[in-house]
Design an enzyme around this catalytic site. Structure first.
Site, PDB file in Angstrom:
ATOM      1  N   ASN A 114     -42.715  -3.631 -37.361  1.00  0.00           N
ATOM      2  CA  ASN A 114     -41.679  -4.522 -37.875  1.00  0.00           C
ATOM      3  C   ASN A 114     -40.809  -5.092 -36.752  1.00  0.00           C
ATOM      4  O   ASN A 114     -41.015  -4.810 -35.571  1.00  0.00           O
ATOM      5  CB  ASN A 114     -40.833  -3.776 -38.914  1.00  0.00           C
ATOM      6  CG  ASN A 114     -40.412  -4.652 -40.069  1.00  0.00           C
ATOM      7  OD1 ASN A 114     -40.102  -5.820 -39.881  1.00  0.00           O
ATOM      8  ND2 ASN A 114     -40.404  -4.091 -41.264  1.00  0.00           N
TER       9      ASN A 114
ATOM     10  N   HIS B  67     -38.665   7.447 -14.473  1.00  0.00           N
ATOM     11  CA  HIS B  67     -38.222   7.293 -13.084  1.00  0.00           C
ATOM     12  C   HIS B  67     -37.902   8.663 -12.509  1.00  0.00           C
ATOM     13  O   HIS B  67     -37.415   9.542 -13.224  1.00  0.00           O
ATOM     14  CB  HIS B  67     -36.977   6.402 -13.007  1.00  0.00           C
ATOM     15  CG  HIS B  67     -37.178   5.046 -13.592  1.00  0.00           C
ATOM     16  ND1 HIS B  67     -37.683   3.992 -12.872  1.00  0.00           N
ATOM     17  CD2 HIS B  67     -36.972   4.577 -14.842  1.00  0.00           C
ATOM     18  CE1 HIS B  67     -37.759   2.929 -13.643  1.00  0.00           C
ATOM     19  NE2 HIS B  67     -37.338   3.255 -14.854  1.00  0.00           N
TER      20      HIS B  67
ATOM     21  N   GLY C 130     -36.665   3.401 -38.814  1.00  0.00           N
ATOM     22  CA  GLY C 130     -35.884   2.415 -38.066  1.00  0.00           C
ATOM     23  C   GLY C 130     -35.079   3.028 -36.939  1.00  0.00           C
ATOM     24  O   GLY C 130     -34.466   4.083 -37.087  1.00  0.00           O
TER      25      GLY C 130
ATOM     26  N   ALA D  86     -35.150   7.864 -39.475  1.00  0.00           N
ATOM     27  CA  ALA D  86     -34.429   6.790 -38.790  1.00  0.00           C
ATOM     28  C   ALA D  86     -33.477   7.344 -37.736  1.00  0.00           C
ATOM     29  O   ALA D  86     -32.772   8.328 -37.964  1.00  0.00           O
ATOM     30  CB  ALA D  86     -33.656   5.958 -39.807  1.00  0.00           C
TER      31      ALA D  86
ATOM     32  N   ARG E 183     -39.307  19.944 -42.217  1.00  0.00           N
ATOM     33  CA  ARG E 183     -40.186  20.404 -43.295  1.00  0.00           C
ATOM     34  C   ARG E 183     -41.600  19.910 -43.071  1.00  0.00           C
ATOM     35  O   ARG E 183     -41.830  18.957 -42.323  1.00  0.00           O
ATOM     36  CB  ARG E 183     -39.679  19.968 -44.676  1.00  0.00           C
ATOM     37  CG  ARG E 183     -39.586  18.484 -44.868  1.00  0.00           C
ATOM     38  CD  ARG E 183     -39.163  18.132 -46.279  1.00  0.00           C
ATOM     39  NE  ARG E 183     -40.308  18.107 -47.167  1.00  0.00           N
ATOM     40  CZ  ARG E 183     -40.384  17.357 -48.253  1.00  0.00           C
ATOM     41  NH1 ARG E 183     -39.385  16.611 -48.623  1.00  0.00           N
ATOM     42  NH2 ARG E 183     -41.469  17.385 -48.988  1.00  0.00           N
TER      43      ARG E 183
END
Length: 198
Positions: free
Chosen positions: A95, A125, A151, A169, A192
Site C-alpha cells: 500500500n 552502518h 501500518g 501497526a 499470541r
C-alpha cells in the site's frame, strides 16, 4: 537494453553490488553506485506521478522490480534503493508510502499484504564513526507467505518473519518472528499464536 541494465555491466559497479549483496562492507558512494541509484530514482519519479491504472504503470513496475511476480502491486508513492533486489511472489500487495532499502535483498512470500507507510530496511552502518564515514553493509529481510504487515511497521536488517504472521501497526521488528504469530510493540514481541486449530 535500458540505461539501468547498461550500468549493471560496469565492473566497478558490479564489484560494489556483489559485496553489498554478500553482506560485506561496501562503498555506496562511488560514482557508479550514484549513477545506478539515479536511474532507479528516475523510474520512481515516473511511477509516483503516473495516474492510477494507466497501462504504463505496469511497465514501469516491471522495469523497476524485475524480480517480482507480474501481478504484484506497489501503490504509489513508493521508494526504494535498487528495486531489482526486491523479490515478491504472486498476490503481494504493497500500500501507499512504503520505503524499501533493498540492498541486501527483500523476499516477500505469496499473498502477503503490506499496509501504508511500512519501512523495510536491509542497510546498516558501522557503529564506529570512522568506519561509518565510508562503509555500509546489508542483511536480507525475509517475509513469509500470507503475512499481514500493519501500518507504519519498521522491519530492520536481517529479520525473518514466518508464514501467516501478523505484525501490528507501528511495531519495530528487530528479531525474527516465528510463523503463525501476532507480534506488536517496539521492539516487536509475540503476544499470541495464530491459526491454531482446536
Amino acid at each position: 537494453m535500458t540505461r539501468k541494465e547498461e550500468l549493471e555491466q560496469n565492473p566497478a559497479l558490479r564489484q560494489e553490488l556483489d559485496k553489498m549483496m554478500a553482506g560485506l562492507p561496501y562503498d555506496a558512494h562511488t560514482p557508479e553506485m550514484y549513477a545506478y541509484r539515479d536511474e532507479v530514482k528516475k523510474l520512481l519519479r515516473r511511477l509516483n506521478i503516473t495516474e492510477y491504472h494507466e497501462p504504463s504503470m505496469r511497465d514501469i513496475l516491471h522495469e523497476l522490480l524485475p524480480n517480482c511476480a507480474p501481478d504484484v502491486y506497489f501503490e504509489p508513492p513508493f521508494y526504494c534503493d535498487y528495486g531489482s533486489l526486491i523479490h515478491a511472489q504472486e498476490g503481494v500487495f504493497v500500500n501507499f508510502g512504503c520505503t524499501v532499502l533493498d540492498g541486501g535483498g527483500v523476499y516477500i512470500g505469496r499473498h502477503t499484504l503490506i499496509a501504508p507507510s511500512v519501512n523495510i530496511f536491509t542497510a546498516g552502518h558501522p557503529l564506529d564513526a570512522d568506519e561509518r564515514d565510508h562503509w555500509e553493509y546489508c542483511k536480507p529481510v525475509h517475509i513469509g507467505e500470507r503475512c499481514w504487515i500493519g501500518g507504519g511497521v519498521t522491519i530492520c536488517p536481517g529479520v525473518t518473519i514466518g508464514d501467516r504472521s501478523v505484525i501490528g501497526a507501528g511495531a519495530v521488528v528487530v528479531h525474527d518472528i516465528p510463523a503463525d504469530s501476532l507480534a506488536v510493540g517496539n521492539p516487536a514481541r509475540v503476544i499470541r499464536k495464530l491459526n491454531v486449530k482446536e
